[in-house]
Design a protein around this motif. Structure first.
Motif, PDB file in Angstrom:
ATOM      1  N   LYS A  20       1.875 -75.070  21.592  1.00 10.95           N
ATOM      2  CA  LYS A  20       2.512 -73.819  21.983  1.00 10.95           C
ATOM      3  C   LYS A  20       4.016 -73.979  22.065  1.00 10.95           C
ATOM      4  CE  LYS A  20      -1.425 -71.961  24.530  1.00 10.95           C
ATOM      5  NZ  LYS A  20      -1.903 -71.437  25.802  1.00 10.95           N
ATOM      6  N   THR A  21       4.440 -75.020  22.752  1.00  6.64           N
ATOM      7  CA  THR A  21       5.877 -75.236  22.878  1.00  6.64           C
ATOM      8  C   THR A  21       6.482 -75.517  21.521  1.00  6.64           C
ATOM      9  OG1 THR A  21       5.529 -76.109  25.086  1.00  6.64           O
ATOM     10  CG2 THR A  21       7.627 -76.614  24.038  1.00  6.64           C
ATOM     11  N   ARG A  22       5.778 -76.314  20.700  1.00  2.03           N
ATOM     12  CA  ARG A  22       6.325 -76.688  19.406  1.00  2.03           C
ATOM     13  C   ARG A  22       6.506 -75.460  18.522  1.00  2.03           C
ATOM     14  NH1 ARG A  22       3.237 -78.117  15.009  1.00  2.03           N
ATOM     15  NH2 ARG A  22       1.456 -78.617  16.316  1.00  2.03           N
ATOM     16  N   LEU A  31      12.099 -64.550  26.124  1.00  4.66           N
ATOM     17  CA  LEU A  31      13.428 -65.160  26.181  1.00  4.66           C
ATOM     18  C   LEU A  31      13.984 -65.117  27.599  1.00  4.66           C
ATOM     19  CD1 LEU A  31      15.841 -66.440  24.824  1.00  4.66           C
ATOM     20  CD2 LEU A  31      16.583 -64.170  24.078  1.00  4.66           C
ATOM     21  N   ASN A  32      13.733 -64.030  28.307  1.00  4.80           N
ATOM     22  CA  ASN A  32      14.160 -63.928  29.705  1.00  4.80           C
ATOM     23  C   ASN A  32      13.548 -65.033  30.554  1.00  4.80           C
ATOM     24  OD1 ASN A  32      15.260 -62.587  32.121  1.00  4.80           O
ATOM     25  ND2 ASN A  32      13.148 -61.957  32.510  1.00  4.80           N
ATOM     26  N   ILE A  33      12.247 -65.269  30.379  1.00  5.71           N
ATOM     27  CA  ILE A  33      11.566 -66.320  31.154  1.00  5.71           C
ATOM     28  C   ILE A  33      12.062 -67.699  30.736  1.00  5.71           C
ATOM     29  CG2 ILE A  33       9.338 -67.332  31.741  1.00  5.71           C
ATOM     30  CD1 ILE A  33       9.964 -64.518  32.915  1.00  5.71           C
ATOM     31  N   GLN A  87       1.930 -67.829  28.021  1.00 12.42           N
ATOM     32  CA  GLN A  87       2.671 -68.711  27.124  1.00 12.42           C
ATOM     33  C   GLN A  87       4.106 -68.899  27.599  1.00 12.42           C
ATOM     34  OE1 GLN A  87       2.195 -67.874  22.897  1.00 12.42           O
ATOM     35  NE2 GLN A  87       4.384 -68.220  22.612  1.00 12.42           N
ATOM     36  N   ALA A  88       4.755 -67.827  28.009  1.00 14.18           N
ATOM     37  CA  ALA A  88       6.134 -67.923  28.500  1.00 14.18           C
ATOM     38  C   ALA A  88       6.191 -68.728  29.790  1.00 14.18           C
ATOM     39  CB  ALA A  88       6.706 -66.525  28.719  1.00 14.18           C
ATOM     40  N   LEU A 148       9.878 -76.946  30.698  1.00 10.81           N
ATOM     41  CA  LEU A 148      11.301 -77.216  30.879  1.00 10.81           C
ATOM     42  C   LEU A 148      11.564 -77.903  32.212  1.00 10.81           C
ATOM     43  CD1 LEU A 148      12.798 -73.849  29.546  1.00 10.81           C
ATOM     44  CD2 LEU A 148      13.129 -76.109  28.528  1.00 10.81           C
ATOM     45  N   VAL A 149      10.911 -77.417  33.258  1.00  9.64           N
ATOM     46  CA  VAL A 149      11.169 -77.950  34.600  1.00  9.64           C
ATOM     47  C   VAL A 149      10.537 -79.318  34.788  1.00  9.64           C
ATOM     48  CG1 VAL A 149      10.776 -77.601  37.074  1.00  9.64           C
ATOM     49  CG2 VAL A 149      11.470 -75.670  35.642  1.00  9.64           C
TER      50      VAL A 149
END
Length: 573
Positions: free
Chosen positions: A5-7, A427-429, A456-457, A464-465
């Protein structure tokens, strides 16, 4: 398996066109007209292995015939032994269908290589809801410049240079995604002595490292362990990603890279060898005296065997040499992680002090670690009210630096100009997750309260965290009818009247979290009770001392002594 998903959805992977006249100095002018693609971390690693010669004789990404032949026989279609597929997948709409050359970029947009496309095929794989369909591009790659990304770049060396230095020697390699403990150090000394071999340590610096998370922390830990190994031991970071096919493929890929760097043998943990043996059932090769011959791999793999700690002699040794019942096993990754999270000392029988210091440096106790507390729920669910109350309670206590990233404030400042389309919501998330990660990186607490309707977002924000700190997802599950009854701005009424399109809970879906650490329903509890529940979670998880649980009179009944929580659990209140 890689995080697909991230990829697939990384913002850095958007296709771009290099503006006319902007081709970098010394690069072909025709690059200006070719499509470009920013690679993810795993793809960057594979590209570097291809262009450095670590994946020789491969000169590019495999086509379907080669990939199928390798998977079935351990051979390329020309008969060359090769153990694992090396393929390149992109979203179907990322590269024009008629493209013959693609500029491969790093995340900063620097051109690294050109892929000459000889084959384009769809990937027949069931995609998750909202995921793009993929195509597989194949063809040779031509390097344009040396890569600059990745930790400890000064320790990276080209395989041919290392092979020249090690030429004529017996070389025992060990590739790892985890720090070395005393068991592994003892095994390396033992087998290097048996073979009269020089040691080559290959920390694998693509993706999440075990226990210490960040690849730079892994390299520091391996360098700390080197002082406990024979003189002349080499440490060379290698950008090898975990293979999608699992542990057996990982071991085969490690062996091929080790051989490229001049290794004559590869040492592997017994569990990894067992998986590889199971994977190759019915294939040529086999095990003999603890040594495994893998299809397509030019060097033998040595199983490290079963070892344990002998508390009577205070050494690690083969299990067969320890009196039955007296042996002591090593800490699992989860046990070691829990120990580090709690702030307890790493026992001396498990790791030498130099390695223990790097473990503590990479993974400080939770009470000192950065944290993002991510509230999600419908508009009017109460998440912003709870988030503000939590921020006030934590700042009043004064032990931690707190940043509040509320939905409306973020929309006005961080994400001004974005629409409410799915792409802009994601994109906001992602922007909120990026800022929260930077807060966590510096040891602070970021409290976020967006609607964040899509799983997914939310997973992107979590990823990231968790690369730099901890992440807690709190689902405020207040029913939509209660949220609507609280609507002071009249947004639900406008949405039902068709005046607002794509409104979450009315005309747009909300995907309920399945991975929440805490679930709250503010239709059945007060603000103070909800804040108290979150504080209790922080105390029981070790992120706050117990005394911080009742600022300003907020009760936290039944708070136990700080404990370690292993993995997410849902507690419904």
């Amino acid at each position: 398996m890689r995080d697909k998903k991230t990829r697939r959805t990384s913002e850095a992977q958007l296709t771009t066109q290099i503006p006319a006249g902007s081709a970098p100095l010394g690069l072909p002018a025709e690059l200006a007209g070719w499509p470009a693609y920013a690679l993810d971390e795993a793809q960057l690693g594979d590209l570097e292995l291809l262009t450095s010669g670590a994946f020789a004789p491969l000169r590019g990404f495999m086509g379907a015939a080669d990939a199928a032949s390798v998977a079935e026989r351990g051979l390329l279609i020309d008969g060359t032994p090769w153990p694992v597929p090396v393929t390149f997948e992109v979203p179907a709409d990322a590269i024009p269908a008629d493209a013959r050359q693609v500029v491969l970029q790093d995340p900063e947009g620097s051109p690294l290589a050109v892929l000459s496309v000889t084959e384009r095929r769809p990937v027949f794989e069931l995609a998750d809801l909202g995921e793009p369909t993929l195509v597989r591009l194949a063809g040779p790659v031509t390097a344009l410049r040396e890569p600059e990304h990745g930790p400890f770049r000064q320790l990276r060396r080209r395989p041919e240079e290392v092979r020249g230095e090690l030429s004529g020697e017996t070389v025992l390699a060990y590739a790892t995604w985890r720090p070395l403990n005393k068991r592994q150090l003892g095994q390396l000394r033992h087998y290097a002595g048996q073979l009269n071999a020089r040691l080559l340590l290959l920390p694998l610096v693509v993706g999440r490292a075990d226990v210490v998370v960040r690849p730079e922390a892994l390299v520091r830990a391996v360098l700390a362990a080197r002082q406990h190994l024979p003189a002349g031991t080499l440490v060379i970071p290698v950008p090898l990603a975990r293979r999608p096919a699992g542990h057996g493929a990982d071991l085969r890929a490690q062996a091929i890279v080790a051989a490229a760097y001049g290794a004559t043998h590869l040492l592997a943990d017994a569990s990894e060898v067992a998986v590889a043996v199971a994977d190759q059932a019915g294939s040529p090769g086999g095990t003999k005296n603890g040594t495994l011959a893998l299809p397509g791999v030019p060097i033998p793999v040595i199983s490290a065997g079963e070892w344990a700690y002998d508390p009577r002699s205070e050494v690690w040794r083969p299990l067969a040499l320890i009196e039955p019942g007296a042996e002591q096993g090593e800490l699992s990754d989860s046990e070691l992680g829990a120990l580090l999270d709690s702030g307890a000392e790493v026992p001396g029988w498990f790791a030498p002090p130099s390695v223990a210091r790097e473990l503590r440096r990479a993974r400080p106790p939770r009470a000192e670690r950065g944290l993002a507390i991510f509230f999600t729920g419908l508009s009017g669910s109460g998440k912003s009210t709870i988030a503000r109350g939590l921020a006030e309670a934590l700042t009043e206590n004064g032990d931690r630096t707190v940043s509040l990233l509320d939905g409306d404030r973020v929309r006005q400042l961080l994400s001004a100009g974005l629409t409410f389309s799915r792409a802009d919501r994601d994109l906001n998330i992602a922007r909120i997750g990026y800022v929260a990660a930077e807060v966590a990186r510096h040891g602070g607490i970021a409290i976020c309260a967006p609607i964040a309707p899509y799983a997914q977002a939310r997973s992107v924000a979590r990823k990231l965290v968790t690369e730099v700190g901890d992440f807690l997802l709190i689902y405020v599950s207040t029913p939509v009818e209660v949220c609507e009854s609280r609507d002071r701005k009249g947004l639900y009424a406008k949405a039902r009247a068709g005046l607002i399109g794509g409104f979450t809970g009315v005309s747009d879906p909300y995907e309920e979290p399945r991975d929440a650490d805490l679930v709250l329903d503010t239709s059945a509890m007060t603000r103070d009770e909800a804040v108290g529940a979150v504080l209790k979670l922080l105390v029981t998880g070790g992120w706050l001392p117990g005394a911080a649980a009742e600022p300003n009179g907020i009760p936290v009944p039944g708070t136990p002594a700080p404990a370690i929580r292993l993995g997410p659990t849902i507690r419904r209140l």
